[in-house]
Write a protein that holds these residues in place. Structure first.
Motif: not given
Ligand code: TXA
Ligand code: MG
Length: 314
Positions: A2-4, A24-28, A162-166
């Motif tokens: 998913q792209v959240l 879940v991948a996320f931006p820093t 992976i399940a998702a990236v924000v």
């Protein structure tokens, strides 16, 4: 995968996936991180699986603020001063791990220290707040590939794994955080987003330029951290009488402990550090015999760790 979006709904979904042990991948502000619940062995094992990392090097744990950091690690005066100057921001501090921190030993690779950082990116902060626990996160790229600074890079490298990236847009800093070791004398372990000179000015003293604490040049330095007190024999299908048998797979149905009876490498990785400790305790000085573990996927990282455990002692 998913792209959240980085709104309340997307962040709630991302936090929920983390709670269920998903990646879940996320931006820093530095690069996109590949996040997992740092307290879950299984979730952290999945990070190494998704990245295809050939060894279990310790990961950076992301927390929302200094209070959360104090629950996991011991902050001395230097750490407190640096935290108030540079957190949130691209500085990671390697600190003594607090006993009972609840972190998976896979996160610290069994070391008595932990790398902590409070990211400044508003999406990272909001996700950590929504999740309410520590998040282990290396850069969200396959091992050996360049670090991702956009959600599209994450998709290109890790889609299906992976399940998702924000999606929080491009990262501003673009290089990883500076890593500072504070277990002894302040030591620069990795140059990064905050220049060494700025840290030296804050501390009022020069930094030692660290050898890599994780892959040290001096042989034995790392091994001593990793080795159980019993001797360890690898690739043993039929242990000798008196040996403690640490098994893997259905062929080791009679083992004293089995890393994964079904032969699942993610399960074996999740159990590895706990079982080595337990084997060492129960064996009580008797040799430990370990079943063969296949040399593919997470098996490579498991075997790397086992070879260190079996290496001659310094
Ligand atoms: O900018 C960053 O720091 C990114 C973003 C996603 O936050 N994260 C990142 O994490 O680069 P990671 O897990 O790839 O960094 C791992 C490195 C290790 O290779 C090691 O150099 C250092 O952090 N490290 C972690 N724990 C350590 C420890 N206990 N002792 C010494 N070094 C440690
Ligand atoms: Mg990286």
């Amino acid at each position: 995968m998913q792209v959240l979006s980085p709104d309340a709904k997307g962040l709630a979904a991302a936090a929920d996936l983390l709670r269920r042990g998903e990646l879940v991948a996320f931006p820093t502000e530095t690069v996109y991180g590949l996040g997992a619940d740092a307290r879950s062995d299984k979730a952290v094992a999945r990070i190494f699986d998704a990245k295809g990392r050939p060894r279990f090097n310790p990961l950076i744990v992301h927390v929302p603020g200094v209070e959360a950091a104090r629950q996991i690690a011991v902050l001395d005066d230097r750490a407190e001063r640096l935290a108030s100057a540079f957190w949130p921001g691209p500085l990671t501090l390697v600190l003594p791990l607090r006993p009972g921190s609840g972190l998976s030993p896979l996160v610290t690779a069994g070391l008595p220290s932990v790398a902590l950082r409070v990211p400044a990116h508003p999406v990272a902060s909001a996700l950590l707040a929504a999740f309410g626990g520590p998040v282990a996160a290396p850069s969200a790229n396959p091992s050996g590939k360049v670090s991702p600074t956009r959600a599209g890079h994450v998709l290109a490298g890790l889609a299906g794994k992976i399940a998702a990236v924000v999606d929080g847009g491009p990262c501003t800093v673009g290089v990883e955080s500076t890593i500072l070791g504070l277990a002894g004398d302040a030591e620069l372990l990795r140059p990064g987003g905050i220049p060494a000179e700025v840290i030296e000015a804050c501390l009022g003293q020069p930094l030692h330029i660290g050898g890599n604490a994780v892959q040290p040049t001096a042989p034995g330095q790392l091994l001593s951290h990793y080795a159980p007190s019993s001797s360890v024999r690898l690739n043993v299908s039929a242990p000798d009488p008196g040996e403690f048998w640490l098994g893997f797979g259905p062929a080791a149905g009679k083992a004293d402990l089995n890393l994964s009876l079904s032969g699942d490498l993610v399960e074996a990785a999740a159990n590895l550090f706990h079982f080595l400790q337990e084997a060492d305790r129960v064996a009580d000085g008797s040799p430990i015999a370990v079943s063969p573990v296949p040399e593919h996927g997470l098996g490579r990282a498991i075997n790397d760790r086992l070879r260190r455990a079996a290496a001659p002692r310094p």
